[in-house]
Design a protein around this motif. Sequence first.
Motif, mmCIF file in Angstrom:
data_model
loop_
_atom_site.group_PDB
_atom_site.id
_atom_site.type_symbol
_atom_site.label_atom_id
_atom_site.label_comp_id
_atom_site.label_asym_id
_atom_site.label_seq_id
_atom_site.Cartn_x
_atom_site.Cartn_y
_atom_site.Cartn_z
ATOM 1 N N ASN A 1 0.813 -1.216 0.000
ATOM 2 C CA ASN A 1 0.000 0.000 0.000
ATOM 3 C C ASN A 1 0.849 1.270 0.000
ATOM 4 O O ASN A 1 0.429 2.308 0.491
ATOM 5 C CB ASN A 1 -0.937 0.013 1.212
ATOM 6 N N GLY A 2 2.047 1.195 -0.538
ATOM 7 C CA GLY A 2 2.886 2.383 -0.615
ATOM 8 C C GLY A 2 2.435 3.323 -1.718
ATOM 9 O O GLY A 2 1.707 2.925 -2.630
ATOM 10 N N PRO A 3 2.856 4.586 -1.661
ATOM 11 C CA PRO A 3 2.449 5.557 -2.676
ATOM 12 C C PRO A 3 2.857 5.130 -4.084
ATOM 13 O O PRO A 3 4.030 4.850 -4.342
ATOM 14 C CB PRO A 3 3.190 6.834 -2.256
ATOM 15 N N LEU A 4 1.896 5.046 -4.976
ATOM 16 C CA LEU A 4 2.116 4.796 -6.406
ATOM 17 C C LEU A 4 2.875 3.501 -6.698
ATOM 18 O O LEU A 4 3.467 3.343 -7.766
ATOM 19 C CB LEU A 4 2.881 5.977 -7.032
ATOM 20 N N ASN A 5 2.862 2.565 -5.754
ATOM 21 C CA ASN A 5 3.551 1.267 -5.926
ATOM 22 C C ASN A 5 5.051 1.418 -6.160
ATOM 23 O O ASN A 5 5.698 0.505 -6.690
ATOM 24 C CB ASN A 5 2.942 0.476 -7.094
ATOM 25 N N VAL A 6 5.612 2.546 -5.758
ATOM 26 C CA VAL A 6 7.037 2.794 -6.014
ATOM 27 C C VAL A 6 7.902 1.747 -5.337
ATOM 28 O O VAL A 6 8.801 1.166 -5.950
ATOM 29 C CB VAL A 6 7.427 4.206 -5.553
ATOM 30 N N MET A 7 7.646 1.476 -4.050
ATOM 31 C CA MET A 7 8.522 0.556 -3.333
ATOM 32 C C MET A 7 8.362 -0.884 -3.797
ATOM 33 O O MET A 7 9.343 -1.643 -3.803
ATOM 34 C CB MET A 7 8.279 0.652 -1.826
ATOM 35 N N GLU A 8 7.161 -1.267 -4.187
ATOM 36 C CA GLU A 8 7.002 -2.616 -4.725
ATOM 37 C C GLU A 8 7.896 -2.808 -5.948
ATOM 38 O O GLU A 8 8.602 -3.825 -6.077
ATOM 39 C CB GLU A 8 5.542 -2.878 -5.120
ATOM 40 N N ASP A 9 7.878 -1.836 -6.849
ATOM 41 C CA ASP A 9 8.648 -1.940 -8.085
ATOM 42 C C ASP A 9 10.152 -1.928 -7.799
ATOM 43 O O ASP A 9 10.918 -2.698 -8.387
ATOM 44 C CB ASP A 9 8.292 -0.786 -9.031
ATOM 45 N N ILE A 10 10.564 -1.055 -6.879
ATOM 46 C CA ILE A 10 11.988 -0.976 -6.549
ATOM 47 C C ILE A 10 12.459 -2.272 -5.897
ATOM 48 O O ILE A 10 13.494 -2.847 -6.279
ATOM 49 C CB ILE A 10 12.267 0.220 -5.630
ATOM 50 N N ALA A 11 11.720 -2.748 -4.906
ATOM 51 C CA ALA A 11 12.137 -3.950 -4.187
ATOM 52 C C ALA A 11 12.236 -5.155 -5.109
ATOM 53 O O ALA A 11 13.158 -5.976 -4.986
ATOM 54 C CB ALA A 11 11.169 -4.235 -3.043
ATOM 55 N N LYS A 12 11.306 -5.269 -6.047
ATOM 56 C CA LYS A 12 11.324 -6.409 -6.962
ATOM 57 C C LYS A 12 12.505 -6.343 -7.932
ATOM 58 O O LYS A 12 12.854 -7.350 -8.558
ATOM 59 C CB LYS A 12 10.006 -6.476 -7.728
ATOM 60 N N SER A 13 13.119 -5.182 -8.045
ATOM 61 C CA SER A 13 14.279 -5.042 -8.919
ATOM 62 C C SER A 13 15.597 -5.283 -8.189
ATOM 63 O O SER A 13 16.655 -5.309 -8.815
ATOM 64 C CB SER A 13 14.302 -3.628 -9.534
ATOM 65 N N LEU A 14 15.535 -5.450 -6.865
ATOM 66 C CA LEU A 14 16.740 -5.663 -6.067
ATOM 67 C C LEU A 14 17.026 -7.155 -5.909
ATOM 68 O O LEU A 14 16.114 -7.950 -5.680
ATOM 69 C CB LEU A 14 16.581 -5.040 -4.681
ATOM 70 N N SER A 15 18.278 -7.508 -5.994
ATOM 71 C CA SER A 15 18.694 -8.886 -5.715
ATOM 72 C C SER A 15 18.839 -9.069 -4.206
ATOM 73 O O SER A 15 18.887 -8.095 -3.440
ATOM 74 C CB SER A 15 20.025 -9.184 -6.396
ATOM 75 N N ASP A 16 18.947 -10.328 -3.756
ATOM 76 C CA ASP A 16 19.200 -10.595 -2.338
ATOM 77 C C ASP A 16 20.486 -9.907 -1.891
ATOM 78 O O ASP A 16 20.567 -9.358 -0.789
ATOM 79 C CB ASP A 16 19.321 -12.103 -2.099
#
Length: 231
Positions: free
Chosen positions: A198-213
Amino acid sequence: MRLSILVPFATFIACAAAAQSPPPLFDDADDGGVERAPDTALGRTVASGGAQQGGVGMKCMACHGLDDAGAGLGEMPGLAGLPAEYIEAQLQAFMAGERFSPIMVPIATQLTEEERLAVADYYASVAPKLSKFDHGAPTDVVQQGGALAASGSDSVPACNQCHGGSDTSGAAIPRLAGQSAQYIADQLVAWQNGGRANGPLNVMEDIAKSLSDEEIRAVALYYQQTPPDAE
């Protein structure tokens, strides 16, 4: 999946989500737009276990610290120095079902509106602290995290654009400097797997999914070792 921030690629337990929209700090209908006066004394009482309902059984200090010990406990965030609007927004999100935690949902629900506002004001008034946890991470890993925070990469923007400090953080964007690496890493994995959605504009979802472990571990360790007043 739980990712140990000190031992790469272990299993991870995801924590809960941040709120999208903060509640207002002004009540135009009641006071004609006069700013609400913070009640930090009541907030400290609530944090110490003095809420009207729940009391000592839901004292904030047990997980989030109090006064000069407000650095949080590993998987629990340090609240000291975070904006009052941000803290209040998280409590509202727990109440609304936008975040889930078996600990925080009943606590947020039992607090009165006055207590929620006051405890948010109290923690906002406390100087932020550096996490007490392990600061002996490999230098190259911390440097990798610092590069991501400062400059980003081909797939993600610089973290400091939003999380760099009081000038950039706010009601929906917390400061990360000084938080424990485990908490930061937990939250990034939660963004990846939908535990936070539920973050603003799904920004964090998109960023996190682009990060490796590896990148999650690096940026989490970098922020853990960055003093809050250095950002």
